[in-house]
Design a protein around this motif. Structure first.
Motif, PDB file in Angstrom:
ATOM      1  N   ARG A  25      38.348 104.738  55.038  1.00  0.00           N
ATOM      2  CA  ARG A  25      39.047 105.197  54.161  1.00  0.00           C
ATOM      3  C   ARG A  25      40.644 105.538  54.487  1.00  0.00           C
ATOM      4  N   ALA A  26      40.942 105.712  55.848  1.00  0.00           N
ATOM      5  CA  ALA A  26      42.316 106.148  56.070  1.00  0.00           C
ATOM      6  C   ALA A  26      42.517 105.716  57.341  1.00  0.00           C
ATOM      7  N   GLU A  27      43.611 105.157  57.617  1.00  0.00           N
ATOM      8  CA  GLU A  27      44.197 104.541  58.876  1.00  0.00           C
ATOM      9  C   GLU A  27      44.870 105.648  59.627  1.00  0.00           C
ATOM     10  N   LEU A  28      44.896 105.739  60.933  1.00  0.00           N
ATOM     11  CA  LEU A  28      45.846 106.802  61.785  1.00  0.00           C
ATOM     12  C   LEU A  28      47.137 106.255  61.799  1.00  0.00           C
ATOM     13  N   ASP A  29      48.050 107.138  61.398  1.00  0.00           N
ATOM     14  CA  ASP A  29      49.406 106.798  61.210  1.00  0.00           C
ATOM     15  C   ASP A  29      50.121 107.322  62.507  1.00  0.00           C
ATOM     16  N   ASP A  30      50.400 106.614  63.670  1.00  0.00           N
ATOM     17  CA  ASP A  30      50.856 107.227  64.887  1.00  0.00           C
ATOM     18  C   ASP A  30      52.392 107.698  64.707  1.00  0.00           C
ATOM     19  N   THR A  31      52.895 107.415  63.757  1.00  0.00           N
ATOM     20  CA  THR A  31      54.503 107.592  63.744  1.00  0.00           C
ATOM     21  C   THR A  31      54.766 109.018  63.175  1.00  0.00           C
ATOM     22  N   LEU A  32      53.498 109.679  62.668  1.00  0.00           N
ATOM     23  CA  LEU A  32      53.431 110.842  62.255  1.00  0.00           C
ATOM     24  C   LEU A  32      53.597 111.926  63.669  1.00  0.00           C
ATOM     25  N   TRP A  33      53.448 111.558  64.656  1.00  0.00           N
ATOM     26  CA  TRP A  33      53.140 112.255  65.892  1.00  0.00           C
ATOM     27  C   TRP A  33      54.701 112.770  66.632  1.00  0.00           C
ATOM     28  N   GLY A  34      55.616 111.923  66.120  1.00  0.00           N
ATOM     29  CA  GLY A  34      57.005 112.187  66.359  1.00  0.00           C
ATOM     30  C   GLY A  34      57.143 111.637  67.984  1.00  0.00           C
ATOM     31  N   ASP A  35      58.199 112.327  68.380  1.00  0.00           N
ATOM     32  CA  ASP A  35      58.917 111.734  69.858  1.00  0.00           C
ATOM     33  C   ASP A  35      58.071 112.806  71.102  1.00  0.00           C
ATOM     34  N   GLN A  36      57.114 112.040  71.293  1.00  0.00           N
ATOM     35  CA  GLN A  36      56.160 112.933  72.385  1.00  0.00           C
ATOM     36  C   GLN A  36      56.219 112.190  73.766  1.00  0.00           C
ATOM     37  N   ALA A  37      57.139 111.387  74.070  1.00  0.00           N
ATOM     38  CA  ALA A  37      57.368 110.720  75.424  1.00  0.00           C
ATOM     39  C   ALA A  37      57.912 111.879  76.369  1.00  0.00           C
ATOM     40  N   VAL A  38      57.093 112.979  76.424  1.00  0.00           N
ATOM     41  CA  VAL A  38      57.589 114.101  77.527  1.00  0.00           C
ATOM     42  C   VAL A  38      56.563 114.258  78.548  1.00  0.00           C
ATOM     43  N   LEU A  39      56.855 114.611  79.714  1.00  0.00           N
ATOM     44  CA  LEU A  39      56.192 114.966  81.056  1.00  0.00           C
ATOM     45  C   LEU A  39      56.336 116.401  80.855  1.00  0.00           C
ATOM     46  N   THR A  40      55.369 117.280  80.949  1.00  0.00           N
ATOM     47  CA  THR A  40      55.256 118.640  81.032  1.00  0.00           C
ATOM     48  C   THR A  40      54.716 119.295  82.376  1.00  0.00           C
ATOM     49  N   SER A  41      54.188 118.465  83.120  1.00  0.00           N
ATOM     50  CA  SER A  41      54.248 118.841  84.799  1.00  0.00           C
ATOM     51  C   SER A  41      54.067 117.612  85.496  1.00  0.00           C
ATOM     52  N   ALA A  42      54.019 117.693  86.863  1.00  0.00           N
ATOM     53  CA  ALA A  42      53.635 116.680  87.823  1.00  0.00           C
ATOM     54  C   ALA A  42      52.788 117.570  89.238  1.00  0.00           C
ATOM     55  N   VAL A  43      51.868 117.257  89.616  1.00  0.00           N
ATOM     56  CA  VAL A  43      51.007 117.836  90.890  1.00  0.00           C
ATOM     57  C   VAL A  43      50.751 116.883  91.580  1.00  0.00           C
ATOM     58  N   LEU A  44      51.123 117.124  92.935  1.00  0.00           N
ATOM     59  CA  LEU A  44      51.069 116.325  93.923  1.00  0.00           C
ATOM     60  C   LEU A  44      49.387 116.790  94.744  1.00  0.00           C
ATOM     61  N   PHE A  45      48.805 115.678  95.164  1.00  0.00           N
ATOM     62  CA  PHE A  45      47.081 115.886  95.764  1.00  0.00           C
ATOM     63  C   PHE A  45      47.030 114.968  96.750  1.00  0.00           C
ATOM     64  N   LYS A  46      46.197 115.449  97.659  1.00  0.00           N
ATOM     65  CA  LYS A  46      45.555 114.399  98.955  1.00  0.00           C
ATOM     66  C   LYS A  46      44.291 114.707  98.634  1.00  0.00           C
ATOM     67  N   TYR A  47      43.618 113.712  99.689  1.00  0.00           N
ATOM     68  CA  TYR A  47      42.151 114.026  99.961  1.00  0.00           C
ATOM     69  C   TYR A  47      41.877 114.410 101.281  1.00  0.00           C
ATOM     70  N   HIS A 101      51.141 115.423  80.029  1.00  0.00           N
ATOM     71  CA  HIS A 101      52.374 114.746  79.221  1.00  0.00           C
ATOM     72  C   HIS A 101      51.645 114.870  77.698  1.00  0.00           C
ATOM     73  N   TYR A 102      52.556 114.446  77.073  1.00  0.00           N
ATOM     74  CA  TYR A 102      52.052 114.174  75.491  1.00  0.00           C
ATOM     75  C   TYR A 102      52.265 112.841  75.196  1.00  0.00           C
ATOM     76  N   ALA A 103      52.524 111.923  76.115  1.00  0.00           N
ATOM     77  CA  ALA A 103      52.882 110.475  75.835  1.00  0.00           C
ATOM     78  C   ALA A 103      51.364 109.629  75.493  1.00  0.00           C
ATOM     79  N   LYS A 104      51.458 108.715  74.866  1.00  0.00           N
ATOM     80  CA  LYS A 104      50.498 107.713  74.691  1.00  0.00           C
ATOM     81  C   LYS A 104      50.043 106.854  75.771  1.00  0.00           C
ATOM     82  N   LYS A 105      51.238 106.438  76.570  1.00  0.00           N
ATOM     83  CA  LYS A 105      50.998 105.643  77.631  1.00  0.00           C
ATOM     84  C   LYS A 105      51.927 106.097  78.650  1.00  0.00           C
ATOM     85  N   ILE A 106      51.527 105.978  80.069  1.00  0.00           N
ATOM     86  CA  ILE A 106      52.667 106.195  81.176  1.00  0.00           C
ATOM     87  C   ILE A 106      52.344 104.572  81.891  1.00  0.00           C
ATOM     88  N   GLU A 107      53.646 104.148  82.110  1.00  0.00           N
ATOM     89  CA  GLU A 107      53.713 102.916  83.033  1.00  0.00           C
ATOM     90  C   GLU A 107      54.476 103.086  84.514  1.00  0.00           C
TER      91      GLU A 107
END
Length: 148
Positions: A25-47, A101-107
Motif C-alpha cells: 500500500r505504501a513504499e518507503l521513500d528514503d529521501t525523506l530522511w535527509g542528509d544523515q551521512a554522519v558519524l556520531t562516535s568511534a570506539v576502538l577495541f581489542k580482544y 552513525h546515522y548513515a545507511k551504509k559505511i564503506e
C-alpha cells in the motif's frame, strides 16, 4: 464423488484469486530522511584471551571484546573527521573500530580497515565513505595515534 473434489478446489481458487491482487500500500521513500551521512562516535577495541574453568574440570579458553582507553576522541562534524589518541603503549596493529552513525551504509576506502574487525591502524589516516538514505555521500577521515 465429483462434487467432493469441487469443495477442495474452491478454497484454492479463492486463495489464488485474492493473493494475485495484493500489492504494497505504501513504499518507503528514503529521501525523506535527509542528509544523515554522519558519524556520531568511534570506539576502538581489542580482544583479550580469557581462561576460566566455568565449573568444568578443564580450563575453557575464549576471547573477550575490550574497549581501548583513549586520551582524546575529537569528532568534528563540519570537517568530517575523528581524531583518536590512545594511551601510551597501545598496539595499533591489533585493534578494531566500531562506529555509531546515522548513515545507511559505511564503506572503507583505499584499504581502510573494515569496521568491527581486528586490523592494523598504524598506517592511517583512513577514509570511510558514508551514504545517506537521501543519496548524500560524505567521506570521513579517521586518524588513530598513540600518546607519546
Amino acid at each position: 464423488m465429483k462434487h467432493k473434489n469441487i469443495w477442495y478446489a474452491l478454497p484454492l481458487i479463492a486463495l489464488l484469486a485474492f493473493t494475485g491482487c495484493m500489492k504494497p500500500r505504501a513504499e518507503l521513500d528514503d529521501t525523506l530522511w535527509g542528509d544523515q551521512a554522519v558519524l556520531t562516535s568511534a570506539v576502538l577495541f581489542k580482544y583479550e584471551e580469557v581462561k576460566n574453568k566455568l565449573g568444568y574440570e578443564e580450563v575453557v579458553t575464549g576471547y573477550q571484546n575490550v574497549g581501548i582507553t583513549t586520551n582524546t576522541n575529537v569528532l568534528d562534524k563540519e570537517k568530517a573527521t575523528i581524531k583518536i589518541e590512545t594511551v601510551k603503549g597501545t598496539d595499533l596493529t591489533k585493534i578494531g573500530i566500531r562506529f555509531s552513525h546515522y548513515a545507511k551504509k559505511i564503506e572503507p576506502m583505499n584499504g581502510a580497515p573494515v569496521a568491527g574487525m581486528i586490523s592494523d591502524f598504524s598506517k592511517g589516516p583512513y577514509v570511510y565513505r558514508l551514504y545517506s538514505a537521501d543519496g548524500t555521500v560524505r567521506d570521513w577521515t579517521i586518524t588513530v595515534t598513540v600518546a607519546p
